[in-house]
Structures are given as structure tokens and as C-alpha cells.
Design an enzyme around this catalytic site. Structure first.
Site, PDB file in Angstrom:
ATOM      1  N   LYS A  39       0.811  -1.217   0.000  1.00  0.00           N
ATOM      2  CA  LYS A  39       0.000   0.000   0.000  1.00  0.00           C
ATOM      3  C   LYS A  39       0.846   1.270   0.000  1.00  0.00           C
ATOM      4  O   LYS A  39       0.439   2.299  -0.524  1.00  0.00           O
ATOM      5  CB  LYS A  39      -0.965  -0.014   1.178  1.00  0.00           C
ATOM      6  CG  LYS A  39      -2.053  -1.060   0.979  1.00  0.00           C
ATOM      7  CD  LYS A  39      -3.282  -0.774   1.796  1.00  0.00           C
ATOM      8  CE  LYS A  39      -4.447  -1.640   1.331  1.00  0.00           C
ATOM      9  NZ  LYS A  39      -4.257  -3.067   1.694  1.00  0.00           N
TER      10      LYS A  39
ATOM     11  N   GLU B 234     -10.278   6.502   2.904  1.00  0.00           N
ATOM     12  CA  GLU B 234     -11.161   5.530   3.546  1.00  0.00           C
ATOM     13  C   GLU B 234     -10.303   4.353   3.945  1.00  0.00           C
ATOM     14  O   GLU B 234      -9.260   4.107   3.350  1.00  0.00           O
ATOM     15  CB  GLU B 234     -12.246   5.070   2.567  1.00  0.00           C
ATOM     16  CG  GLU B 234     -11.793   4.000   1.551  1.00  0.00           C
ATOM     17  CD  GLU B 234     -10.745   4.468   0.544  1.00  0.00           C
ATOM     18  OE1 GLU B 234     -10.733   5.679   0.231  1.00  0.00           O
ATOM     19  OE2 GLU B 234      -9.921   3.644   0.097  1.00  0.00           O
TER      20      GLU B 234
ATOM     21  N   SER C 250       1.575  -9.895  -0.829  1.00  0.00           N
ATOM     22  CA  SER C 250       1.201  -8.480  -0.697  1.00  0.00           C
ATOM     23  C   SER C 250       1.553  -7.864   0.651  1.00  0.00           C
ATOM     24  O   SER C 250       1.759  -6.652   0.741  1.00  0.00           O
ATOM     25  CB  SER C 250      -0.295  -8.320  -0.966  1.00  0.00           C
ATOM     26  OG  SER C 250      -1.047  -9.162  -0.113  1.00  0.00           O
TER      27      SER C 250
HETATM   28  C1  PLP Z   1      -5.205  -4.039   1.432  1.00  0.00           C
HETATM   29  C2  PLP Z   1      -4.491  -5.314   1.234  1.00  0.00           C
HETATM   30  C3  PLP Z   1      -4.828  -6.190   0.176  1.00  0.00           C
HETATM   31  C4  PLP Z   1      -5.982  -5.963  -0.743  1.00  0.00           C
HETATM   32  O1  PLP Z   1      -5.875  -4.853  -1.566  1.00  0.00           O
HETATM   33  P1  PLP Z   1      -5.643  -4.927  -3.135  1.00  0.00           P
HETATM   34  O2  PLP Z   1      -6.008  -3.583  -3.607  1.00  0.00           O
HETATM   35  O3  PLP Z   1      -6.516  -6.011  -3.688  1.00  0.00           O
HETATM   36  O4  PLP Z   1      -4.208  -5.250  -3.349  1.00  0.00           O
HETATM   37  C5  PLP Z   1      -4.067  -7.345   0.013  1.00  0.00           C
HETATM   38  N1  PLP Z   1      -3.048  -7.631   0.839  1.00  0.00           N
HETATM   39  C6  PLP Z   1      -2.692  -6.827   1.862  1.00  0.00           C
HETATM   40  C7  PLP Z   1      -1.554  -7.217   2.728  1.00  0.00           C
HETATM   41  C8  PLP Z   1      -3.399  -5.645   2.090  1.00  0.00           C
HETATM   42  O5  PLP Z   1      -3.049  -4.852   3.109  1.00  0.00           O
END
Ligand code: PLP
Length: 394
Positions: free
Chosen positions: A97, A119, A380
Site C-alpha cells: 500500500k 477511507e 502483498s
Molecule cells: C489491502 C491489502 C490487500 C488488498 O488490496 P488490493 O487492492 O486487492 O491489493 C491485500 N493484501 C494486503 C496485505 C493488504 O493490506
């Protein structure tokens, strides 16, 4: 399929911000000018080497990029494939993020705005926004559903420590979708000094495109790193979890013009692509979870970051085209995947990211991923935030 022409098509949406029949700008009259202002500023910044210089430097010396590409040695051996992990869990604040918020915060500054509006659901995007605001000397106002505030105490505290104002939203289901509506409403009344910093590849044009461009650093880095690691530039499979779809979109952007199979993994209880129908939500057209009357349904997932009833318009489009494929996994498979990755590789990943791992485990078992395949998987985020959930379940 001619992936080259498709790549061109996908690279920038049409002037109206459409990805096929999805996307667009379905906002109140009062926000049209604000969206246009963001679009013009972004086009200008993205063409300016100075802006890229500033952003690249922050990504390197602050966020910790490039993130590693780690071969999952033991899991690869167990599965009979070559599995490479793109380690967004190693980025500052613990997920991908930060890539997006640093880009948008710099853009907001360039536009002369002093305040970031955001948000948040699980709180991860709120924390990233509060972080970027602190770094750049801006203020941050973060809208969050009252139910999420109760569930994500720690992230609320983090945001406040970083100097952000967290505004509870008590309408509707008191979760992310209500926080999105409230943030949009608030933006209407504060367009003069406020910049809406959106957390995923969603919302009215230009956000789905702009956020993807800020996240494409994941895919671009991974492409170069794969070329070194695999000695062929492209893996057979490119896999990422999909909530709104930003880590997946950023990853796919690096590989959409290759023969790689692009795989997005949704939670069973929040599968907008697999179970949704076309509809309009938060300023854009996409596939949305809804009941027979068109009322938006609530998404349920063990991973709070995937609890969104819609999905980025580019994913809906890629799914219709068949260029990317989307599968679902269950909460039980996700829990199993977290444990398996932790024990095999010493990496405790986020429950969101574990959706991608869970799909790979199943796909190897049922032959969807043939033995000997090369698989790039975007991890992620890190799992620290989920330890409480995992403790309660074990
Ligand atoms: C917010 C988040 C996601 C989901 O968001 P995407 O926009 O689909 O990437 C996935 N993994 C983590 C660790 C997150 O914090």
C-alpha cells in the site's frame, strides 16, 4: 489471443476511463471537476522526469524498494515447481500500500493540497496514508466504519500515533463500503485543500488507472528480477490475491504482454468477479456483489483487507476478455496456506496474501499447475496484523 494489442489497450484506459464496459466516472456533478483536476495533474506528473525522480527516491530510501524476489526453496521442492515470491511484505508499513500512497501524496503536494482524505477497512490503507502524510508534512483525515474501528483497534491507534484524524462512520453496515461513501461525500465539501487518496484500483476515473500506475513498480521490478532468477523473462503463472485489486493490477502490469497466465485469487465470501453482477458502486461500473434487487451485499472474508463487495474495473475487464483468470479459495484453505508457508519458508504472510498461496497449493495438487512450472506469486503483506485472528483460531 493477441496480447500485444491488448497490452496497448490496457495500458491507458479510454479518455472516459473505461476498461471495456467497466470503469467510468459516476459521481455527483460537484466532483466531476475534482476528478478532472486529479486526472490532469496525474498526466502532467507522470510525464515529468522530476516527479519520477522524487517518487523513485522515496520508494528507495524510505519504502525500501526494490523489494526482494525470494525463491521459495523448500516449498518449491515439495511441490515440484519453481515458486518465486515478490516480497511486498518487506516494504515499509508491511505491504504494497505504501507504493500507492507515496505516489498520491506527492501528487497532492504538487497540486498544492495540504490534506489527504482516505477511507480504510482493515486500517492498512489508513496507516499507509497517515504515514505518507507524516513524512510529507501534510494532514490526514481517515474515514472508517464503526464496526471496523472496533475490530481493528491497533491500526486505529497506529493512525492516531502518526498524527491522523480517524473519523468513525456509523451509517449502513458501518464497514468499508460506508467509509468509502463518506470519504467521497467529505471530498465534495473540501475539494479546495483536500485530496482524495484512494486505496485500491477503484473509484471514479482516473483512480483505477492512477493507482495501477503507482503499483506497477511491483510488476516491473518482478519482471527484471525474474529474468535474472529464471534466465527467461517470464514465469508460466503470475499469481496475486484480489481485494480491490491493486497488488494484482500492479503485478499483472509487468506481465500482461507476455504469455504468462495471470491469476487473481478472491476470497470465497467476497468474490466480486466470480459471483458479482455489473453495477455501479463508489463512482465506477464494475462487477459487484448484490442481491436480486440490486442492493449491495456484504463481503465476508477471514482477511479484512479483502472484504469489499466490488473489484477494480480493469480486473472485471481482464476477466471478460479471458486475459486474466480469477479463482476463489476458502478461509480454511487460507489458514492452511499461512501455516504451510511459515513452516516451509520462515515467512508469516498476511491472510490476504495467503489466498494466492492457497490457490497455488491447490492448483499443483489438481494438476492446473503442471510439474516443472515457474510461478511468480506476489506476497502483498506481512502477517503481524493477523496474529490475533490466528491465535483465536488455534
Ligand atoms: C489491502 C491489502 C490487500 C488488498 O488490496 P488490493 O487492492 O486487492 O491489493 C491485500 N493484501 C494486503 C496485505 C493488504 O493490506
Amino acid at each position: 489471443m493477441d496480447t500485444r494489442s491488448l497490452a496497448v489497450d490496457v495500458r491507458a484506459p479510454s479518455g472516459l476511463g473505461r476498461f471495456g464496459e467497466y470503469g467510468g466516472r459516476f459521481v455527483p456533478e460537484s466532483l466531476i471537476a475534482a476528478c478532472e483536476e486529479v486526472e490532469h495533474a496525474f498526466r502532467d506528473a507522470w510525464a515529468d522526469p522530476l516527479f519520477h525522480g522524487q517518487l523513485d527516491r522515496l520508494l528507495a530510501v524510505y519504502a525500501g524498494r526494490p523489494t526482494a524476489l525470494t525463491p521459495a526453496w523448500r516449498l518449491s521442492a515439495e511441490l515440484g515447481i519453481t515458486l518465486l515470491l515478490k516480497r511486498e511484505d518487506l516494504a515499509h508499513t508491511g505491504s504494497h500500500k505504501i507504493n500507492n500512497v507515496l505516489g498520491q501524496a506527492l501528487l497532492a503536494k504538487r497540486m498544492g493540497k495540504q490534506r489527504l482524505i482516505a477511507e480504510t477497512g482493515a486500517g492498512q490503507h489508513g496507516v499507509a496514508t497517515a504515514t505518507a502524510a507524516a513524512l510529507l508534512g501534510m494532514s490526514a483525515t481517515v474515514f472508517m466504519g464503526e464496526r471496523d474501528i472496533e475490530r481493528q483497534e491497533l491500526n486505529v491507534f497506529r493512525m492516531r500515533m502518526l498524527g491522523a484524524e480517524v473519523v468513525p462512520v456509523g451509517s449502513g453496515s458501518r464497514t468499508l463500503k460506508d467509509a468509502c461513501s463518506e470519504a467521497l461525500r467529505h471530498w465534495v465539501s473540501s475539494v479546495e485543500d483536500g485530496y482524495y487518496c484512494l486505496g485500491s484500483v477503484m473509484g471514479p476515473h482516473p483512480y483505477p488507472w492512477l493507482v495501477r500506475e503507482f503499483q506497477r513498480v511491483i510488476g516491473d521490478e518482478a519482471r527484471t528480477q525474474c529474468a535474472t532468477e529464471l534466465r527467461t523473462a517470464t514465469p508460466d503463472f503470475v499469481v496475486a490475491c484480489v481485494g480491490g485489486g491493486s497488488n494484482a493490477a500492479g503485478t499483472f502490469a509487468g506481465f500482461v504482454d507476455t504469455p504468462a497466465r495471470l491469476i487473481g485469487v478472491e476470497p470465497e465470501g467476497g468474490a466480486a468477479i466470480n459471483s458479482g453482477l455489473p453495477g455501479i458502486l463508489h463512482g465506477f461500473r464494475t462487477k459487484v456483489l448484490q442481491d436480486e434487487h440490486g442492493q449491495i451485499s456484504e463481503a465476508h472474508s477471514i482477511a479484512a483487507g479483502l472484504d469489499y463487495p466490488g473489484v477494480g474495473p480493469e480486473h472485471a475487464y481482464l476477466a471478460d476478455l479471458g486475459r486474466a483468470e480469477y479463482f476463489t479459495v476458502s478461509d480454511a484453505e487460507v489458514l492452511d496456506a499461512v501455516r504451510r508457508l511459515a513452516k516451509a519458508e520462515g515467512i508469516l504472510c498476511a491472510l490476504e496474501s495467503a489466498h494466492a498461496v492457497a490457490w497455488v497449493l491447490r492448483a499443483v495438487e489438481d494438476g492446473e499447475i503442471p510439474a516443472g512450472s515457474t510461478v511468480l506469486l506476489t506476497l502483498s503483506g506481512r502477517g503481524d496484523k493477523d496474529m490475533h485472528t490466528l491465535m483465536e483460531l488455534s
